[in-house]
Design a protein around this motif. Structure first.
Motif, PDB file in Angstrom:
ATOM      1  N   LYS A   1       0.794  -1.161  -0.552  1.00 15.07           N
ATOM      2  CA  LYS A   1       0.111  -0.230   0.230  1.00 15.07           C
ATOM      3  C   LYS A   1       0.514   0.488  -0.148  1.00 15.07           C
ATOM      4  O   LYS A   1       1.823   1.245  -0.382  1.00 15.07           O
ATOM      5  N   GLY A   2       0.237   2.115  -0.509  1.00 13.07           N
ATOM      6  CA  GLY A   2       1.654   3.402  -0.584  1.00 13.07           C
ATOM      7  C   GLY A   2      -0.415   4.822  -1.364  1.00 13.07           C
ATOM      8  O   GLY A   2      -0.676   4.993  -0.807  1.00 13.07           O
ATOM      9  N   THR A   3       1.125   5.373  -1.170  1.00 11.96           N
ATOM     10  CA  THR A   3       0.216   6.940  -2.145  1.00 11.96           C
ATOM     11  C   THR A   3       0.470   7.472  -3.809  1.00 11.96           C
ATOM     12  O   THR A   3       2.123   6.706  -3.879  1.00 11.96           O
ATOM     13  N   HIS A   4      -0.098   7.530  -4.368  1.00  9.65           N
ATOM     14  CA  HIS A   4      -0.375   7.242  -5.930  1.00  9.65           C
ATOM     15  C   HIS A   4       0.045   9.345  -5.744  1.00  9.65           C
ATOM     16  O   HIS A   4      -1.389  10.198  -5.509  1.00  9.65           O
ATOM     17  N   TYR A   5       0.596  10.231  -6.430  1.00  7.13           N
ATOM     18  CA  TYR A   5       0.661  11.956  -6.543  1.00  7.13           C
ATOM     19  C   TYR A   5       0.594  11.586  -7.908  1.00  7.13           C
ATOM     20  O   TYR A   5       0.989  11.663  -9.168  1.00  7.13           O
TER      21      TYR A   5
ATOM     22  N   THR B   1      -3.686  13.190  -5.245  1.00  4.31           N
ATOM     23  CA  THR B   1      -3.477  12.644  -3.938  1.00  4.31           C
ATOM     24  C   THR B   1      -4.309  11.516  -4.002  1.00  4.31           C
ATOM     25  O   THR B   1      -5.590  10.821  -3.252  1.00  4.31           O
ATOM     26  N   PHE B   2      -3.829  10.016  -4.234  1.00  3.58           N
ATOM     27  CA  PHE B   2      -4.263   8.814  -4.169  1.00  3.58           C
ATOM     28  C   PHE B   2      -3.849   7.485  -2.898  1.00  3.58           C
ATOM     29  O   PHE B   2      -2.480   8.154  -3.019  1.00  3.58           O
ATOM     30  N   SER B   3      -4.348   7.138  -2.050  1.00  3.17           N
ATOM     31  CA  SER B   3      -4.437   5.534  -1.314  1.00  3.17           C
ATOM     32  C   SER B   3      -4.168   5.017  -1.855  1.00  3.17           C
ATOM     33  O   SER B   3      -5.296   4.624  -2.742  1.00  3.17           O
TER      34      SER B   3
ATOM     35  N   GLU C   1      -3.548   0.901  -4.085  1.00  5.00           N
ATOM     36  CA  GLU C   1      -3.638  -1.136  -2.960  1.00  5.00           C
ATOM     37  C   GLU C   1      -3.635  -1.752  -4.284  1.00  5.00           C
ATOM     38  O   GLU C   1      -4.190  -1.110  -4.899  1.00  5.00           O
TER      39      GLU C   1
ATOM     40  N   ARG D   1       4.295   6.563  -3.693  1.00 11.55           N
ATOM     41  CA  ARG D   1       5.464   6.084  -2.655  1.00 11.55           C
ATOM     42  C   ARG D   1       4.901   5.179  -2.026  1.00 11.55           C
ATOM     43  O   ARG D   1       3.588   5.130  -1.109  1.00 11.55           O
TER      44      ARG D   1
ATOM     45  N   ARG E   1       3.864   3.084   1.576  1.00  8.62           N
ATOM     46  CA  ARG E   1       3.224   3.420   3.096  1.00  8.62           C
ATOM     47  C   ARG E   1       4.381   3.264   3.987  1.00  8.62           C
ATOM     48  O   ARG E   1       4.177   3.589   5.106  1.00  8.62           O
TER      49      ARG E   1
END
Length: 302
Positions: A48-52, A57-59, A61, A77, A79
């Motif tokens: 899991k992480g973050t996509h810019y 910005t989105f979490s 999975e 990025r 998590r």
């Protein structure tokens, strides 16, 4: 101060033999916000992480697919920095012009209109898209493409073209499903707010007003809108305004300032910046390249 965006050159991944590259990356914090000289489809495989993406910005999975046309800025990025919980992403990279030429005579490929547009295979300036892989079909395709590209067995080049055609077909089917899902959900829940947005986007418009039109709280409206429409409220309004501005640029002699004001932007500079972000052109260059040859050109700066 404008943030510097790195441009990733195609030659790092793609050679003269084949217009594709498929890799499997464990994301970290070393890569900066960037855009590419190629089109990219990203598939979140693990973690899991973050996509810019741009200003969004989105979490993320496993099971999420992102189509990133030319000009899209982004970065993933993880998590956690714990190596036991990596964020692993497959990237299907390709040079659209070369792919379009290679598949130009492939039977029926031209019928995949929505997917071809989204993937830069036909002229246009598509926006990025986020898709959920509910069936697992995309996961299977990415694993096959990665193995095929890495092993390079006999006949791997035609196999890669075939896998790309299958991937494009699967994307077209998913886009059709999403259109039907959006249509149904919009009619049932968000119809009033969508109508409100389309009737009032030429003036300052607040999310609270659109939420009231749907009879929802702002928080619930945000969640519902993002899920159903696939973009945020702000992005939807911006896209609507930019679409209208493109029409005005190519069919009228209005100045850039007049067009900006007519679609709800009092700040000309903000409009020009947003237009370039969304289309890859300044308003002036867009008008010059898209206007009818018989229409007098308007001298302006923007």
């Amino acid at each position: 101060m404008r943030r510097t965006v790195e441009v990733t050159p195609a030659k790092l991944f793609i050679d003269d033999e084949l217009p594709y590259c498929v890799n499997r990356i464990t994301e970290s914090y070393t890569l900066h916000m960037h855009e590419h000289e190629f089109t990219e489809i990203c598939y979140v495989a693990e973690g899991k992480g973050t996509h810019y993406i741009g200003e969004e910005t989105f979490s993320v999975e496993p099971g999420e697919l992102f189509i990133l046309p030319l000009g899209t800025t982004h970065v993933f990025r993880p998590r956690s920095t714990d190596p036991e919980y990596p964020l692993v992403v497959y990237n299907f990279i390709f040079l659209a012009a070369r792919v379009a030429e290679a598949l130009r005579s492939f039977p029926g490929f031209e019928s995949l209109a929505k997917a071809r547009c989204l993937l830069n295979l036909v002229p246009g300036t598509p926006s990025w898209m986020r898709i959920r892989d509910a069936s697992g079909a995309f996961h299977t395709l990415f694993v096959q493409a990665y193995q095929e590209f890495r092993q390079r067995k006999t006949g791997f080049a035609p196999r890669m073209h075939s896998l790309f055609v299958i991937l494009t077909t699967e994307l077209e089917r998913r886009l059709d499903e999403m259109e039907n899902d959006v249509s149904t959900a919009t009619d049932r829940i968000l119809g009033a707010s969508i109508s409100y947005i389309h009737e009032n986007y030429t003036a300052p418009i607040a999310v609270s007003q659109a939420a009231d039109a749907a009879g929802l709280s702002e928080r619930h409206f945000h969640r519902m809108f993002d899920k159903v429409m696939g973009v945020t409220f702000t992005c939807y309004v911006q896209n609507l305004r930019i679409e209208r501005s493109c029409e005005l640029l190519t069919t009228t002699r209005l100045s850039v300032s007049e067009i900006a004001e007519s679609i709800g932007y009092q700040d000309r500079g903000f409009f020009v910046k947003l237009f370039k972000k969304k289309t890859g052109h300044t308003p002036r260059s867009y008008r010059n390249s898209h206007s009818s040859a018989s229409m007098p050109r308007v001298m302006e700066y923007g």
